[in-house]
Structures are given as C-alpha cells and as structure tokens.
Design an enzyme around this catalytic site. Structure first.
Site: not given
Length: 335
Positions: A293, A165-166, A246, A185, A274
């Site tokens: 983040h 989506r991003i 991520r 992709d 993180e």
C-alpha cells in the site's frame, strides 16, 4: 492587520511535520492562529475541548477522530474542515454538511502518486519485466540480444475501471504513450468519455478486450468483489490485473484460483484483508507482484497534501470557493 482565524490540527501527531515541513509550517502560522503543540487525537480531551470552542478551521489528516455531534457541538465556530489526505469517509459524519461546514480534501493531490505508480506498473507489465527479472535471477544468464516475443507497449490495450480522480489522472499520464486506453464507469456517459479522450465500454467488454486492466473505482457495497471469478475469466490469457484502489474490489479467493493456473498475472498494492495473513498464497505465486500500500503519498510526497491545504486556506480567507470542496452527495461515489 486582520485577525487570523483560529485553527487546530486533528490527525496523528507525527504526521504534522511530515505534511507541513518547516517552510509550509511557517506559511501556515502566517495564515492562521494555530497551536503547534496541540494535535487532536481525541475530541473529548479537556485541552482539545477548550481549543475547539474557538476553532474556525480544522486541519485534519490520517488518524482524525470522528466528527460526530458531540465534537461538533463543542466547536460552534467551526466553518471549514480541510483534510490533508484523501478520503474523509473515515471521520466526517453527515452532520458536518448538515451544519453548513465546508469540507475540502487533498484527494486530488494524493491521486497523483497513485496514478504515477500505476503508470509505472502498466509500462513494466507491458514489458513483462517482473517475470523476466525472476527468470534472470534463476538462470543467472540468458541471451540479451534476442527480440522477445509477446511483450512491448506499442498498441498495448489498457482498460481503466473507474473514472475516479486517480482514473482521470492516469488517463492524462497515459496520453504520451502508444497505448490503446478504454474506460468502464457506470457514472460516465459517452460525452464524458469523449471529453476524457477515451472510448467508453461496458465492464465485460473492457475486461475481455484489455491486455492490462487497472482498477480505480471507489469501495462501496455495490463494488465489493467487482472483479470476481466471472470477471477474471473474461480477461485474456497473458493479461494483467492491477489494483491500487481497495482490496475488497477484487475477490481474492477467485484471484488466487486464477493465478494458480498461470493464465493471468496480478499487481496488487492493496489487498483484502490488509495486510495479508502470513500464509497467503499471494506472497509466493510467481505471477503475483505485491507492494505494501505504497502507491499513495509517501515520504516527500505528503508535503504536496499540506500545500493543498495551505492553498485552500488562502482561498477561504480571500472569500473564494475552495478548489477541492466535497459535497455529501458526491461522497458516496468517491474513492
């Protein structure tokens, strides 16, 4: 007047009023029967348990407890889980779908600020703004009337790893600029890439032919260290790696080694682990720009997530399909 369906919040309590400011909260109360004083953070809590027996719509968010068989058994009337955040992987078990419960997420709304952040970083990286900021800070002065070589965004090659989506939203945002955008992709074919308006490349070719590489793939066992030592070595000298997906998608040990050579730069909004340990060299490397983040929905942006949930409730109440329904099969490939 038709009876309003019973709903309940399941998230961190302080996020309710952030996601649903006063006007949106009033709209929510018109649509559903909801107790604003009850926010589930433990489905075994007796008060929560009592409400679950009548709950038809669960409005979830960050901090939602696991929807396991025990919680689902306590909610026999549950027909929809509407998530006012991004991924549902952290709490939604396969049994939710097996019981025919509709699951919807505001991930598309959360994708916009991430794509906006990435767009900003791409344009700033194209100007080498971070390095020149540091130079100005150190030297306190340098000629401002020179045309600086090797920078600029005219024809800059941008490689997008992952049509999530991003990733797709970023492609849209990049269209007005004179950039050369490509995509890697494995789940997109040539026709799909053509529909997005970008050429499709194998990952190695994209890495080797991009000035800026931005990562938007999901975190799965297959994508762990997707960008490792070999992949970083393929990137041209002077190129920039951007990661807002991520942290585990990038091998940080390999990245630190590459950054120490000064050959490439990195912009990281996510890290592995993180947060980073206090002694991480990434904090001090001059060619690493780290943010905590913050690319996803923050501050006033989280209200967009609440609006998405309100729209989904209205669709459900009018008998329409949710606009952002998530199926179990697609969940495994989602970010």
């Amino acid at each position: 007047m038709p009876q309003r369906p019973v709903a309940m919040f399941a998230m961190t309590a302080e996020n309710v009023t952030r996601i649903f400011p006063p006007d949106e909260l009033a709209r929510l109360r018109e649509l559903v029967d909801i107790d604003l004083s009850l926010v589930a953070h433990d489905f075994t809590d007796p008060r929560v348990r009592a409400r679950l027996t009548a709950t038809e719509i669960l409005i979830t968010g960050w901090g939602c407890p696991a929807l396991d068989s025990d919680a689902l058994d306590a909610a026999p009337k549950l027909r929809a889980v509407l998530h006012a955040a991004g991924s549902v992987k952290g709490f939604a078990t396969p049994e939710v779908w097996e019981r025919g419960i509709v699951v919807s997420s505001a991930a598309a709304a959360n994708a916009l600020p991430v794509a906006e952040y990435t767009l900003a970083m791409i344009l700033l990286a194209g100007k080498n703004a971070f390095a020149y900021r540091d130079r100005l800070r150190t030297e306190r002065s340098f000629p401002c009337d020179d045309i600086l070589p090797g920078i600029g965004n005219f024809g800059r090659r941008v490689g997008i790893v992952g049509a999530s989506r991003i990733g797709r939203r970023l492609i849209e945002l990049l269209r007005p600029f004179d950039l050369r955008v490509s995509l890697a992709d494995p789940y997109v074919d040539e026709a799909g890439a053509a529909a997005l308006g970008v050429p499709l490349l194998p990952l190695d070719a994209l890495l080797g032919g991009s000035d800026i590489v931005t990562v938007h793939a999901p975190q799965t066992p297959e994508t762990r260290h997707l960008i490792g030592r070999r992949e970083l070595a393929l990137m041209p000298a002077g190129s920039v790696l951007v990661n807002t997906s991520r942290g585990a998608l990038v091998d940080h040990d390999a990245l630190v080694e590459e950054l120490r050579t000064g050959r490439i730069s990195a912009i990281l909004d996510v890290t592995d682990p993180e947060p980073l340990p206090a002694d991480s060299p990434l904090y001090d490397l001059p060619n690493a720009f780290i943010t905590p983040h913050l690319a996803g929905s923050q501050g006033n942006e989280v209200a967009r997530l609440g609006l998405t949930v309100l729209d989904e409730i209205e669709r459900l109440l009018s008998g329409r399909e949710p606009a952002h329904r998530i199926d179990l099969e697609g969940l495994a490939r989602a970010a």
